[in-house]
Design a protein around this motif. Structure first.
Motif, PDB file in Angstrom:
ATOM      1  N   GLN A   1       1.754   1.426 -12.918  1.00 30.16           N
ATOM      2  CA  GLN A   1       2.427   1.905 -14.115  1.00 30.16           C
ATOM      3  C   GLN A   1       1.871   3.239 -14.606  1.00 30.16           C
ATOM      4  OE1 GLN A   1       4.984   0.402 -15.517  1.00 30.16           O
ATOM      5  NE2 GLN A   1       5.159   1.891 -17.171  1.00 30.16           N
ATOM      6  N   ASP A   2       0.564   3.383 -14.533  1.00 31.15           N
ATOM      7  CA  ASP A   2      -0.063   4.573 -15.120  1.00 31.15           C
ATOM      8  C   ASP A   2      -1.266   4.981 -14.271  1.00 31.15           C
ATOM      9  OD1 ASP A   2      -0.456   6.610 -16.822  1.00 31.15           O
ATOM     10  OD2 ASP A   2      -0.816   5.389 -18.607  1.00 31.15           O
TER      11      ASP A   2
ATOM     12  N   MET B   1       0.829  -1.213   0.000  1.00 32.16           N
ATOM     13  CA  MET B   1       0.000   0.000   0.000  1.00 32.16           C
ATOM     14  C   MET B   1       0.858   1.255   0.000  1.00 32.16           C
ATOM     15  SD  MET B   1      -3.159   0.514  -0.196  1.00 32.16           S
ATOM     16  CE  MET B   1      -3.835   2.106  -0.620  1.00 32.16           C
ATOM     17  N   LYS B   2       1.932   1.180   0.804  1.00 31.69           N
ATOM     18  CA  LYS B   2       2.804   2.347   0.885  1.00 31.69           C
ATOM     19  C   LYS B   2       3.448   2.603  -0.475  1.00 31.69           C
ATOM     20  CE  LYS B   2       6.524   4.072   3.561  1.00 31.69           C
ATOM     21  NZ  LYS B   2       7.808   3.517   3.948  1.00 31.69           N
ATOM     22  N   LEU B   3       3.819   1.509  -1.120  1.00 33.14           N
ATOM     23  CA  LEU B   3       4.434   1.617  -2.438  1.00 33.14           C
ATOM     24  C   LEU B   3       3.453   2.234  -3.428  1.00 33.14           C
ATOM     25  CD1 LEU B   3       6.975   0.897  -3.963  1.00 33.14           C
ATOM     26  CD2 LEU B   3       5.959  -1.298  -4.534  1.00 33.14           C
TER      27      LEU B   3
ATOM     28  N   GLU C   1       3.159   5.865  -2.970  1.00 33.05           N
ATOM     29  CA  GLU C   1       4.376   6.462  -3.513  1.00 33.05           C
ATOM     30  C   GLU C   1       4.227   6.676  -5.023  1.00 33.05           C
ATOM     31  OE1 GLU C   1       8.287   7.829  -2.911  1.00 33.05           O
ATOM     32  OE2 GLU C   1       6.736   7.284  -1.476  1.00 33.05           O
ATOM     33  N   PHE C   2       3.727   5.629  -5.697  1.00 33.85           N
ATOM     34  CA  PHE C   2       3.526   5.724  -7.146  1.00 33.85           C
ATOM     35  C   PHE C   2       2.498   6.797  -7.488  1.00 33.85           C
ATOM     36  CE2 PHE C   2       5.736   1.724  -7.994  1.00 33.85           C
ATOM     37  CZ  PHE C   2       6.329   2.043  -9.198  1.00 33.85           C
TER      38      PHE C   2
ATOM     39  N   HIS D   1       2.988   9.968 -10.012  1.00 34.18           N
ATOM     40  CA  HIS D   1       2.166  10.301 -11.180  1.00 34.18           C
ATOM     41  C   HIS D   1       1.545  11.680 -11.028  1.00 34.18           C
ATOM     42  CE1 HIS D   1       2.528   6.636 -13.399  1.00 34.18           C
ATOM     43  NE2 HIS D   1       2.277   5.919 -12.319  1.00 34.18           N
ATOM     44  N   PHE D   2       1.141  11.985  -9.789  1.00 29.47           N
ATOM     45  CA  PHE D   2       0.508  13.278  -9.569  1.00 29.47           C
ATOM     46  C   PHE D   2       1.507  14.398  -9.807  1.00 29.47           C
ATOM     47  CE2 PHE D   2      -1.335  16.685  -6.975  1.00 29.47           C
ATOM     48  CZ  PHE D   2      -2.599  16.697  -7.525  1.00 29.47           C
TER      49      PHE D   2
END
Lengths: 257, 267
Positions: A108-109, A1-3, A6-7, A11-12
Motif C-alpha cells: 500500500q505504501d 514477489m513480482k507483484l 511492480e508496486f 511508488h518509486f
C-alpha cells in the motif's frame, strides 16, 4: 514477489513525479541523520574514545542501525502509517481481495526517500572500513550483512506492533516512536555505552542489542565468536509481533463507510 | 492590542485540547533525556577532565531542554499560516482591520506556549527527583534565575521571528520546504540541540553563538545551568535583542512587500 516489485516501481515513479520535492525530502532526511553523526564526530573530537570505541568503529555502528531503519522505513511504511489506512477504512477493501492482508499493507505504501539514508549508511560504512575499524574475515562480512538485515526485521516488527495497536486505539500511538525513532538516534553508540539496564532491556525485551551491541563485540574482536550469531536470534522477536498483528486483525471492526 | 490578545487566547485554548498527545510527548521526552544523560555520563566517567562543564550543569541543561522542547523547536511550524500563503487564502486575512504580521506573531507565540505548558511541569518534577548529579537542580542564584526567565522569553521571540521570516519568504518562494529543512538542521546544530555548544570545537562554537540560532535555546539553557558567568549575561541577552529586532524588521518588511506584489487568483 513480482507483484511486490511492480508496486515498488509504482511508488518509486509516483515519488519521482515531483522530482524537486522528492530530492528536498531526501535532503531533509539526510540532514537530520547527518546531524546525528556530526554529534558523534564532535564528541569524539573532544574525548577521543568512549567505552573503548574509536570514531571509525562508531561510524560502523551507526551505519548498521541507519541502514536497518531506512530499509524498514522504506519497505515497512505501510505498517508505519497504518492508522491512516484504518481511519480511511481502506482496510475493509483489502479484506475482500484475494491476497494476504499483510502483503497488501506492505504494498500500500512505501517511502523511497529513505533510500537517501541508506546511501549515507553505505558511505559511512565504506569510510569506517577504509579507516580500519575491523580486521576483516569473510565470516565477519557475513555477520555485518546479517546485522543490517535482521536489524531491519526487528524495526519492521515494531512497526507491526504499532499497527496492531491501531486496531484497538484507532490512532497511532506516539509511544512506539520511543522504540523506532529512539534507537535510530541512540543507535549511534553501541547500546552498552548507555549502561547495563538499557543494554538488558534492548537485549531481552526489544532485541536491538542483538543486531548491534553484541555482534559488534565480535566484529571488533572484543567478544567470542557466537556473539556473531545473535542477529539470527533477534528474529524470534517477530513471532510475538506477528501474533499481536493477528489478534488485531481478528479484533477488527470497520470504522464505518 | 486587545484583538491580538484574543487571537493569542484562542490559539492557546486550542492547543491545550490535545492532552493525550502531550502525555505521549512527555514520556518520549523523559526517555530521551534519560538516554542523553546516560550517554554523557559514559563520556564523563571516562574523561572527566575533558568535560567542558560540570555533570550537574549538563544534567540541568538537558532536563530543561527536554521540558521546554516545544518552546524552542523550530520544527513546530504553523502549517495553517504556511498553507494560507501557499494557497492564497491569506487574502481573507487582508480583509481584517488588523496587521497580519502581528496576528502571525500572536498565533506563533500562543501555539508554542500551549504545547509547552502541559509538558513542562511533569518533566521538571520527575527530573527534580532524580539524584544528583543526574537530576535537575537549580544551581544559580535567584537573580540569575530571573535572567533565565527573561532570556527564555527573548528566546521565544527569536524563534517566532525566525519562523515568521520563513512564512514571509514563502510569498516569494511558493515552496518553502527546502528553506525549512535547512533551517531546522542549522538550528539543531548551531543552537545546541545536537550537542550543547560548549562541547563543539572552539571555532565552530564562537561562530554558532553569533548566529540567530545561537540566540535560541543555547542562551537560556546555559544561563540556567550556570555555564555563562554573570558578567557575560548582559552581552548574550543583548545579542538576543539584536536578533529579535533584525528578524522582526526583515520579516515585517518582506511580509508587507510580499502582500503588495501578491496577485491572488481565483473567484
Amino acid at each position: 514477489m513480482k507483484l511486490y516489485l511492480e508496486f515498488f516501481s509504482i511508488h518509486f515513479r509516483s515519488a519521482m513525479t515531483y522530482r524537486a520535492s522528492f530530492f528536498l525530502s531526501c535532503l531533509g532526511h539526510l540532514l537530520i541523520t547527518t546531524n546525528v553523526f556530526l554529534s558523534v564526530v564532535f564528541l569524539l573530537d573532544r574525548f577521543d574514545s568512549v567505552g573503548g570505541y574509536t570514531l571509525p568503529q562508531l561510524s560502523m555502528c551507526y551505519s548498521v542501525i541507519l541502514a536497518a531503519t531506512s530499509l524498514a522505513e522504506c519497505f515497512g511504511r505501510g505498517f508505519d502509517a497504518f492508522s491512516k489506512l484504518l481511519s480511511q477504512a481502506q482496510f475493509d477493501r483489502m479484506m475482500v481481495r484475494p491476497r494476504p492482508l499483510a502483503f497488501q499493507v506492505l504494498c500500500q505504501d512505501m517511502k523511497p526517500t529513505m533510500l537517501a539514508r541508506l546511501l549515507q549508511a553505505v558511505v559511512m560504512l565504506v569510510w569506517s572500513v577504509n579507516s580500519g575499524a575491523v580486521a576483516w574475515t569473510p565470516a565477519k562480512a557475513l555477520v555485518l550483512a546479517g546485522m543490517i538485515l535482521c536489524g531491519a526485521a526487528v524495526f519492521f516488527g515494531m512497526f507491526l506492533i504499532g499497527a496492531a495497536m491501531c486496531f484497538f486505539t484507532l490512532e497511532s500511538l506516539e509511544i512506539i516512536n520511543i522504540f523506532t525513532d529512539g534507537p535510530r538516534e541512540y543507535g549511534k553508540y553501541p547500546f552498552g555505552v548507555y549502561g547495563k539496564p538499557v543494554l538488558l532491556v534492548l537485549t531481552f525485551l526489544v532485541p536491538l542489542a542483538l543486531v548491534q551491541h553484541w555482534p559488534l563485540q565480535y566484529l571488533f574482536d572484543r567478544g567470542p565468536g557466537w556473539y556473531g550469531l545473535l542477529p539470527v536470534a533477534s528474529l524470534l522477536f517477530l513471532i510475538p509481533c506477528a501474533l499481536l498483528w493477528r489478534l488485531g486483525v481478528r479484533h477488527y471492526r470497520s470504522t464505518g463507510s | 492590542m486587545k484583538k491580538y490578545w484574543s487571537f493569542f487566547k484562542m490559539r492557546l485554548m486550542a492547543g491545550l485540547q490535545y492532552r493525550a498527545a502531550a502525555l505521549a510527548g512527555m514520556s518520549t521526552q523523559f526517555i530521551w533525556g534519560t538516554m542523553e544523560i546516560l550517554l554523557y555520563r559514559a563520556f564523563w566517567l571516562e574523561h572527566p577532565e575533558r568535560f567542558p562543564m560540570g555533570m550537574e550543569s549538563l544534567s540541568a541543561y538537558i532536563w530543561v531542554q527536554q521540558a521546554f522542547l516545544t518552546l524552542f523547536a523550530l520544527w513546530n511550524w504553523d502549517f495553517e499560516v504556511l498553507e494560507s500563503v501557499k494557497t492564497g487564502s491569506v487574502s481573507y486575512e487582508l480583509l481584517r482591520p488588523t496587521d497580519i504580521y502581528s496576528i502571525w506573531m500572536a498565533r506563533s507565540i500562543a501555539g508554542r506556549l500551549a504545547r509547552g505548558i502541559l509538558r513542562m511541569v511533569p518533566v521538571i518534577v520527575v527530573a527534580g527527583l532524580i539524584p544528583a548529579p543526574y537530576g535537575l537542580r537549580l544551581r544559580v542564584s535567584p537573580a540569575v534565575f530571573g535572567l533565565f526567565v527573561l532570556s527564555m522569553a527573548l528566546m521565544v521571540l527569536v524563534v517566532c521571528a525566525y519562523t515568521l521570516l520563513v512564512y514571509a519568504l514563502t510569498f516569494y518562494l511558493t515552496d518553502p520546504n527546502g528553506l525549512m529543512v535547512v533551517s531546522v538542521a542549522a538550528a539543531d546544530l548551531l543552537g545546541g540541540a545536537v550537542v550543547p555548544l560548549p562541547f563543539l570545537p572552539e571555532g565552530l562554537r564562537r561562530f554558532a553563538e553569533l548566529t540567530p540560532f545561537g540566540s535560541m535555546q543555547n542562551v537560556p539553557l546555559r544561563i540556567f545551568s550556570g555555564d555563562i558567568p554573570m558578567t557575560d549575561i548582559p552581552g548574550v541577552m543583548g545579542l538576543q535583542v539584536f536578533w529579535i529586532a533584525a528578524l522582526v524588521l526583515a520579516g515585517y518588511a518582506l511580509t508587507r512587500n510580499g502582500l503588495r506584489r501578491a496577485v491572488i487568483l481565483g473567484g
